[in-house]
Design an enzyme around this catalytic site. Structure first.
Site, PDB file in Angstrom:
ATOM      1  N   ASP A  58      -5.397  10.423   7.839  1.00 16.02           N
ATOM      2  CA  ASP A  58      -4.489   9.327   8.185  1.00 16.02           C
ATOM      3  C   ASP A  58      -5.323   8.043   8.176  1.00 16.02           C
ATOM      4  O   ASP A  58      -6.049   7.793   7.232  1.00 16.02           O
ATOM      5  CB  ASP A  58      -3.812   9.590   9.525  1.00 16.02           C
ATOM      6  CG  ASP A  58      -2.487   8.848   9.672  1.00 16.02           C
ATOM      7  OD1 ASP A  58      -2.354   7.734   9.124  1.00 16.02           O
ATOM      8  OD2 ASP A  58      -1.577   9.363  10.338  1.00 16.02           O
ATOM      9  N   ARG A  66       8.371   2.152   1.096  1.00 15.37           N
ATOM     10  CA  ARG A  66       8.097   1.169   2.144  1.00 15.37           C
ATOM     11  C   ARG A  66       6.597   0.914   2.203  1.00 15.37           C
ATOM     12  O   ARG A  66       5.789   1.754   1.785  1.00 15.37           O
ATOM     13  CB  ARG A  66       8.594   1.655   3.502  1.00 15.37           C
ATOM     14  CG  ARG A  66       7.839   2.845   4.087  1.00 15.37           C
ATOM     15  CD  ARG A  66       8.283   3.122   5.512  1.00 15.37           C
ATOM     16  NE  ARG A  66       7.627   4.265   6.129  1.00 15.37           N
ATOM     17  CZ  ARG A  66       6.447   4.217   6.755  1.00 15.37           C
ATOM     18  NH1 ARG A  66       5.768   3.075   6.804  1.00 15.37           N
ATOM     19  NH2 ARG A  66       5.933   5.295   7.312  1.00 15.37           N
ATOM     20  N   ASN A 113       2.930   0.578   3.937  1.00 10.55           N
ATOM     21  CA  ASN A 113       2.291   1.388   4.970  1.00 10.55           C
ATOM     22  C   ASN A 113       0.920   0.815   5.331  1.00 10.55           C
ATOM     23  O   ASN A 113       0.818  -0.278   5.867  1.00 10.55           O
ATOM     24  CB  ASN A 113       2.190   2.848   4.497  1.00 10.55           C
ATOM     25  CG  ASN A 113       1.906   3.811   5.628  1.00 10.55           C
ATOM     26  OD1 ASN A 113       2.516   3.718   6.690  1.00 10.55           O
ATOM     27  ND2 ASN A 113       0.997   4.752   5.422  1.00 10.55           N
ATOM     28  N   ASN A 142      -2.872   5.895   2.752  1.00  7.44           N
ATOM     29  CA  ASN A 142      -3.604   5.887   4.018  1.00  7.44           C
ATOM     30  C   ASN A 142      -5.109   5.747   3.781  1.00  7.44           C
ATOM     31  O   ASN A 142      -5.583   5.722   2.641  1.00  7.44           O
ATOM     32  CB  ASN A 142      -3.337   7.178   4.802  1.00  7.44           C
ATOM     33  CG  ASN A 142      -2.208   7.025   5.802  1.00  7.44           C
ATOM     34  OD1 ASN A 142      -2.121   6.023   6.518  1.00  7.44           O
ATOM     35  ND2 ASN A 142      -1.329   8.014   5.865  1.00  7.44           N
ATOM     36  N   GLU A 167       0.211   2.936  15.107  1.00  7.28           N
ATOM     37  CA  GLU A 167      -0.587   2.813  13.886  1.00  7.28           C
ATOM     38  C   GLU A 167      -1.359   1.499  13.891  1.00  7.28           C
ATOM     39  O   GLU A 167      -1.145   0.634  14.737  1.00  7.28           O
ATOM     40  CB  GLU A 167       0.314   2.845  12.634  1.00  7.28           C
ATOM     41  CG  GLU A 167       0.764   4.224  12.194  1.00  7.28           C
ATOM     42  CD  GLU A 167      -0.317   5.010  11.465  1.00  7.28           C
ATOM     43  OE1 GLU A 167      -1.474   4.532  11.403  1.00  7.28           O
ATOM     44  OE2 GLU A 167      -0.008   6.106  10.959  1.00  7.28           O
TER      45      GLU A 167
END
Length: 302
Positions: A197, A100, A102, A147, A17
């Site tokens: 994404d 969490r 990201n 995202n 990522e």
């Protein structure tokens, strides 16, 4: 001109990522979220290195000095690339173990934005913005998987997505306190059978989006019209970033096994980092997070 695709990394990431080009150092960073590792690659020297971090990592961003901003499970830290030590910048309190951090990016005014997500994709996530003085603002909430965070060339539009909505929203944005509270859906990815994404913006203001569920990379105009759709080098592309000396190379991270059961590659090259050349467009330099000296309390871990 035919596209040229190269596999860059020597080994596969579990959850590749956050590709990020450092124009000053001519270096690409990316992360393996599951392996808890930050990678770096310098094309001119064909050199790679890495730093291990103590928890799952969602994204990285540039900051002044020999350091990076890193989004770990519980908060935002500064990673010293010389010593490998971490200094906390922002730890939400009370700690919610159901979420969490990201996807994260620095806006055109040097503030760091990062979204949290539900560990099991519950709508518990928030989009935070942290400024140079250490103050933070919540810009959005009710997010399941944060995202596609990126900004128009002039910084006046912020793009952001909850991947499970299969849509990217555009917010009026600027140097003030808060963005538009009523964003518009600018890109609907449902017709392409994938949620968005990671994403980035090129010099023309078009968005390049990883369509992770169908193995495609799409270029959309600022109005949301599909301009180009290309096959990704593997079946689960996770994010994209322009880099190279003239910012004409599109770097693509990918997933081998996300660890959640939601994304497991069936491609032999799943998890590798790739470079695509010959697209005929260039990207924009990424901004650095601006930190005021002594703005953050000292809390360092090794």
């Amino acid at each position: 001109m035919a596209l040229q695709v190269s596999r860059i990394s020597a080994t596969a990431a579990q959850l590749g990522e956050s590709p990020l080009w450092d124009a000053e150092r001519q270096r690409l960073y990316w992360v393996d979220g599951v392996a808890r590792r930050v990678h770096a690659y310098e094309p001119a020297r064909d050199d790679t290195r890495h730093w291990d971090v103590p928890s799952m990592i969602g994204s990285v961003a540039l900051v002044q000095g020999d350091a990076l901003v890193v989004a770990l499970v519980d908060g935002i830290y500064q990673l010293d690339l010389g010593s490998g030590s971490l200094t906390s910048l922002f730890l939400p309190e009370p700690r919610d173990i159901r979420v969490r951090f990201n996807d994260g990016k620095v806006d055109r005014w040097g503030r760091f934005l990062c979204g949290t997500m539900g560990v099991y994709a519950e709508p518990l996530g928030q989009l935070f913005r942290m400024d140079a003085a250490g103050a933070h603002t919540v810009l959005a909430d009710g997010i399941r998987i944060s995202n596609a965070l990126c900004f128009s060339p002039d910084g006046r539009t912020m793009y952001f997505a909850d991947s499970l909505d299969r849509a990217i929203r555009a917010y009026r944005y600027g140097p003030g306190d808060k963005p538009d509270r009523e964003p518009r859906i600018v890109i609907d990815t449902a017709p392409y059978h994938s949620g968005p994404d990671g994403a980035t913006v090129d010099c023309d203001g078009c968005l390049w989006v990883a369509l992770v569920q169908v193995g495609k990379i799409a270029r959309f105009t600022p109005e949301g019209t599909l301009d180009r759709l290309i096959d990704a080098p593997t079946d689960l592309p996770s994010s994209v970033a322009f880099g190279g000396p003239d910012l004409s190379t599109l770097y693509v991270t990918s997933i081998k096994d996300s660890g959640s059961g939601r994304a497991v590659s069936r491609h032999p090259d799943g998890g590798f980092l790739f470079a695509i050349e010959g697209l005929g467009v260039t990207g924009l330099p990424e901004a650095q997070f601006r930190v005021q000296p002594n703005s953050f309390p000292t809390r360092t871990t090794s």
